[in-house]
Design an enzyme around this catalytic site. Structure first.
Site, mmCIF file in Angstrom:
data_model
loop_
_atom_site.group_PDB
_atom_site.id
_atom_site.type_symbol
_atom_site.label_atom_id
_atom_site.label_comp_id
_atom_site.label_asym_id
_atom_site.label_seq_id
_atom_site.Cartn_x
_atom_site.Cartn_y
_atom_site.Cartn_z
ATOM 1 N N SER A 1 1.051 -1.204 0.050
ATOM 2 C CA SER A 1 -0.063 -0.117 0.129
ATOM 3 C C SER A 1 0.848 1.160 0.131
ATOM 4 O O SER A 1 0.593 2.006 -0.728
ATOM 5 C CB SER A 1 -0.888 -0.191 1.153
ATOM 6 O OG SER A 1 -0.207 -0.204 2.429
ATOM 7 N N HIS B 1 -1.596 -8.812 2.126
ATOM 8 C CA HIS B 1 -1.496 -7.777 2.708
ATOM 9 C C HIS B 1 -2.333 -7.416 4.088
ATOM 10 O O HIS B 1 -2.399 -8.022 4.934
ATOM 11 C CB HIS B 1 -1.470 -6.458 1.769
ATOM 12 C CG HIS B 1 -0.759 -5.178 2.114
ATOM 13 N ND1 HIS B 1 -0.048 -5.114 3.056
ATOM 14 C CD2 HIS B 1 -0.799 -4.209 1.611
ATOM 15 C CE1 HIS B 1 0.245 -3.897 3.508
ATOM 16 N NE2 HIS B 1 -0.063 -3.022 2.383
ATOM 17 N N HIS C 1 7.425 -12.988 9.430
ATOM 18 C CA HIS C 1 7.746 -11.620 8.851
ATOM 19 C C HIS C 1 8.640 -11.522 7.845
ATOM 20 O O HIS C 1 9.702 -12.133 8.007
ATOM 21 C CB HIS C 1 7.681 -10.397 9.935
ATOM 22 C CG HIS C 1 7.050 -9.193 9.536
ATOM 23 N ND1 HIS C 1 8.105 -8.247 8.637
ATOM 24 C CD2 HIS C 1 6.006 -8.449 9.454
ATOM 25 C CE1 HIS C 1 7.205 -7.090 8.697
ATOM 26 N NE2 HIS C 1 5.947 -7.032 8.934
ATOM 27 N N ARG D 1 4.181 -3.751 18.053
ATOM 28 C CA ARG D 1 2.983 -3.482 17.691
ATOM 29 C C ARG D 1 2.063 -4.767 18.380
ATOM 30 O O ARG D 1 0.873 -4.690 18.863
ATOM 31 C CB ARG D 1 2.447 -3.352 16.406
ATOM 32 C CG ARG D 1 3.263 -2.397 15.893
ATOM 33 C CD ARG D 1 2.967 -2.057 14.242
ATOM 34 N NE ARG D 1 3.280 -3.184 13.488
ATOM 35 C CZ ARG D 1 3.094 -3.220 12.522
ATOM 36 N NH1 ARG D 1 2.645 -2.666 11.686
ATOM 37 N NH2 ARG D 1 3.521 -4.520 11.579
ATOM 38 N N ASP E 1 -0.743 -8.690 13.311
ATOM 39 C CA ASP E 1 -2.036 -9.430 12.913
ATOM 40 C C ASP E 1 -2.409 -10.466 14.083
ATOM 41 O O ASP E 1 -3.536 -11.011 13.785
ATOM 42 C CB ASP E 1 -2.198 -9.828 11.380
ATOM 43 C CG ASP E 1 -1.862 -8.733 10.579
ATOM 44 O OD1 ASP E 1 -2.715 -7.536 10.845
ATOM 45 O OD2 ASP E 1 -1.336 -8.788 9.598
HETATM 46 N N1 HAX Z 1 3.336 -21.008 9.620
HETATM 47 C C1 HAX Z 1 4.002 -21.958 9.029
HETATM 48 N N2 HAX Z 1 5.099 -21.885 8.174
HETATM 49 C C2 HAX Z 1 5.450 -20.709 8.039
HETATM 50 C C3 HAX Z 1 5.247 -19.437 8.515
HETATM 51 C C4 HAX Z 1 4.037 -19.538 9.564
HETATM 52 N N3 HAX Z 1 3.501 -18.472 9.986
HETATM 53 N N4 HAX Z 1 5.821 -18.213 8.373
HETATM 54 C C5 HAX Z 1 6.810 -18.836 7.435
HETATM 55 N N5 HAX Z 1 6.706 -19.963 7.139
HETATM 56 C C6 HAX Z 1 7.088 -20.874 5.973
HETATM 57 C C7 HAX Z 1 7.146 -20.391 4.781
HETATM 58 O O1 HAX Z 1 5.672 -20.990 4.166
HETATM 59 C C8 HAX Z 1 8.212 -21.115 4.104
HETATM 60 O O2 HAX Z 1 7.946 -22.540 3.861
HETATM 61 P P1 HAX Z 1 8.526 -23.006 2.290
HETATM 62 O O3 HAX Z 1 9.985 -22.723 2.464
HETATM 63 O O4 HAX Z 1 7.979 -24.434 2.529
HETATM 64 O O5 HAX Z 1 8.060 -22.183 1.281
HETATM 65 C C9 HAX Z 1 9.339 -20.951 5.239
HETATM 66 O O6 HAX Z 1 8.678 -20.975 6.411
HETATM 67 C C10 HAX Z 1 10.320 -19.592 5.104
HETATM 68 O O7 HAX Z 1 9.477 -18.522 4.970
HETATM 69 P P2 HAX Z 1 9.972 -17.185 5.749
HETATM 70 O O8 HAX Z 1 11.294 -17.025 4.986
HETATM 71 O O9 HAX Z 1 9.935 -17.346 7.207
HETATM 72 O O10 HAX Z 1 8.891 -16.076 5.401
HETATM 73 P P3 HAX Z 1 8.595 -15.161 4.212
HETATM 74 O O11 HAX Z 1 9.566 -13.965 4.341
HETATM 75 O O12 HAX Z 1 8.739 -15.801 3.099
HETATM 76 O O13 HAX Z 1 7.160 -14.753 4.192
HETATM 77 C C11 HAX Z 1 5.198 -13.943 5.668
HETATM 78 C C12 HAX Z 1 6.725 -13.963 5.554
HETATM 79 C C13 HAX Z 1 4.738 -13.119 6.709
HETATM 80 C C14 HAX Z 1 4.392 -13.735 4.519
HETATM 81 C C15 HAX Z 1 5.045 -15.478 6.164
HETATM 82 O O14 HAX Z 1 5.783 -15.739 7.405
HETATM 83 C C16 HAX Z 1 3.669 -15.871 6.476
HETATM 84 O O15 HAX Z 1 3.022 -16.351 5.247
HETATM 85 N N6 HAX Z 1 2.977 -15.731 7.869
HETATM 86 C C17 HAX Z 1 1.510 -15.924 8.090
HETATM 87 C C18 HAX Z 1 0.812 -14.944 7.390
HETATM 88 C C19 HAX Z 1 0.715 -13.614 8.179
HETATM 89 O O16 HAX Z 1 0.853 -13.849 9.273
HETATM 90 N N7 HAX Z 1 0.756 -12.568 7.257
HETATM 91 C C20 HAX Z 1 1.030 -11.074 7.960
HETATM 92 C C21 HAX Z 1 2.207 -10.537 7.753
HETATM 93 C C22 HAX Z 1 2.149 -9.300 8.494
HETATM 94 C C23 HAX Z 1 1.658 -8.206 7.448
HETATM 95 O O17 HAX Z 1 2.622 -7.430 6.630
HETATM 96 N N8 HAX Z 1 0.574 -7.710 7.283
HETATM 97 O O18 HAX Z 1 -0.029 -6.465 6.575
#
Ligand code: HAX
Length: 436
Positions: A241, A271, A317, A326, A372
């Site tokens: 955003s 997002h 994250h 937060r 979140d």
């Molecule tokens: N639960 C289970 N597995 C997870 C995980 C979680 N909460 N977070 C990361 N992983 C996994 C990933 O799927 C990835 O697996 P693969 O290698 O098999 O693909 C591995 O751990 C490495 O990922 P990462 O490097 O730790 O995480 P990224 O930087 O790629 O992604 C995310 C960060 C926030 C998108 C991710 O941690 C996630 O999807 N979390 C859950 C959703 C979430 O909480 N989103 C809100 C984020 C906050 C925000 O920006 N809000 O606006």
């Protein structure tokens, strides 16, 4: 106008600083871009400068250099409340100085004077079919308000580039002033039979949202709104955003057009919709156990979920490598204001259990909770149970940060953004020719 004076006083220094950097060190390399970064969402590529906010992997968000706990302590508070006035926060974001109580109140007063929403905006929203997503209505409301843009009119009549920021600031104050009312209008239309409650002139910007959705009798919810709108206001320039708003405004699209675009990005499930996913997950866990589980039972449940490939929302994250401050601030709120709420007790238990489980799994870069992991559960406690509305609340808050950024982008005369693309063939040729 006092905020314009404050920005104006700082401008010569800032413009000199930027000019000096561009003139003296224009060809200094900040970072290289790899093929995998190009194919993974330009992750980690440093392409922007923001002096308004910065996300440190280990400290979390800093707004104008202050951490979240520092600001919760230092910002002027709403009357009779331990929570900050949003007016003080907006002053800080725009003016780069901690406000006095009087300055925070002056922003609140500006907002009061500018808060009326033209009837045609409400009519546009009213005419949309019942199933329209609240974020679509919110974005449409902002777009409809574009007719009021001071900048667009001034630009049409010819105005110096050096002065664009002044009219952006006018638009920013006019738009932010109307956001609690716009969000409350949408909430009431969608979920409360279209009731209308006028703003209370004795309440601050944040508490007025609570008042306008008929939560006047609940001062704790007023405090939650103050905390929520403070915590979600900005998160540096690279998220969808923020980046979208910045990009659109670089074409000199006005504040309304730019922020509506930013809100359309915030509406995406990767997002701003993450908070509703998280609440859904928590409610599923609660239903599964029927009561607060023991820590051991929860641990087993989480291990099983991860073994089946589940993604636990609210954890992990892209930048942070610690518990999001937060989250910590909201957990402290929950422990203080609603210690016996079972859903929030579950949030707390997951926090005590899941990071170890994720860490043991070995692949997650950050096993800690993000913002979140709790915000939906807090709204739920106060009867704001409509998941699809939560992103609107996020948007009300985030537009403070977005507008502060684009006012300063115009003040620093930032040009239109135009990165370059390549074809796959060009990339392959470049790699081949380099002998890689
Ligand atoms: N639960 C289970 N597995 C997870 C995980 C979680 N909460 N977070 C990361 N992983 C996994 C990933 O799927 C990835 O697996 P693969 O290698 O098999 O693909 C591995 O751990 C490495 O990922 P990462 O490097 O730790 O995480 P990224 O930087 O790629 O992604 C995310 C960060 C926030 C998108 C991710 O941690 C996630 O999807 N979390 C859950 C959703 C979430 O909480 N989103 C809100 C984020 C906050 C925000 O920006 N809000 O606006």
């Amino acid at each position: 106008m006092f905020i314009a004076d404050c920005i104006e006083a700082q401008l010569p220094g800032w413009r000199d600083r930027v000019q000096h950097l561009r003139g003296k060190s224009g060809d200094f390399k900040v970072c290289d871009v790899t093929v995998s970064q190009i194919y993974s969402g330009i992750r980690g590529v440093q392409i922007q400068v923001s002096d308004i906010s910065y996300v440190d992997p280990y400290e979390g968000l800093r707004l104008r250099g202050y951490t979240i706990p520092e600001l919760l302590d230092l910002l002027p508070k709403a009357a009779g409340s331990p929570m900050p006035l949003a007016g003080g926060l907006y002053y800080l974001l725009l003016c780069d100085a901690l406000p006095t109580r009087q300055q925070a109140e002056m922003v609140e007063e500006e907002w009061r004077q500018r808060s009326e929403i033209p009837a045609y905006v409400c009519n546009v929203i009213r005419r949309m079919p019942a199933g329209t997503h609240p974020m679509t209505l919110f974005s449409m409301g902002i777009m409809a308000l574009q007719r009021e843009s001071v900048f667009a009119k001034k630009y049409d009549n010819g105005t110096a580039r050096e002065d664009h920021w002044r009219y952006y600031l006018e638009d920013a104050l006019n738009l932010t002033a109307k956001l609690p009312g716009l969000a409350a209008f949408i909430y009431n239309l969608r979920y409360q039979d279209g009731i209308t409650i006028p703003p209370d002139p004795d309440l601050d910007w944040s508490a007025n949202f609570a008042h306008m959705i008929d939560r006047s009798g609940n001062p704790d919810y007023h405090d939650l709104c103050r905390l929520f709108f403070f915590l979600h206001s900005d998160h540096e320039g690279g998220n969808v955003s923020a980046h979208a708003t910045h990009l659109i405004s670089s074409a000199l699209s006005d504040v309304y057009l730019s922020c509506a675009g930013g809100m359309n990005g915030l509406a995406g499930p990767l997002h701003g919709l993450a908070n509703q996913e998280c609440l859904k997950w928590l409610l599923d866990v609660q239903t599964y156990f029927g009561k607060i589980p023991s820590q051991e039972d929860l641990r087993q449940y989480l291990i099983d979920q991860l073994r089946h490939g589940a993604l636990i929302p609210g954890y992990g994250h892209a930048v942070l490598r610690t518990t999001d401050p937060r989250f910590t601030a909201q957990l402290a709120f929950a422990r203080k204001y609603m210690p016996s709420d079972e859903l929030l007790q579950l949030v707390d238990l997951v926090y005590q259990t899941l990071p170890d489980v994720l860490q043991a799994q070995g692949k997650v870069s950050n096993p800690w909770p993000n913002v979140d992991a709790i915000n939906g559960a807090l709204q739920y406690h106060f009867g704001v149970k409509e998941f699809d509305f939560y992103t609107v609340l996020f948007g009300v808050s985030r537009i403070m940060g977005l507008t502060a950024h684009i006012v300063w982008a115009r003040a620093l005369l930032k040009p239109i953004e135009r990165p370059k693309s390549l074809t796959t063939e060009m990339l392959e040729t470049m790699i081949r020719n380099s002998g890689h």
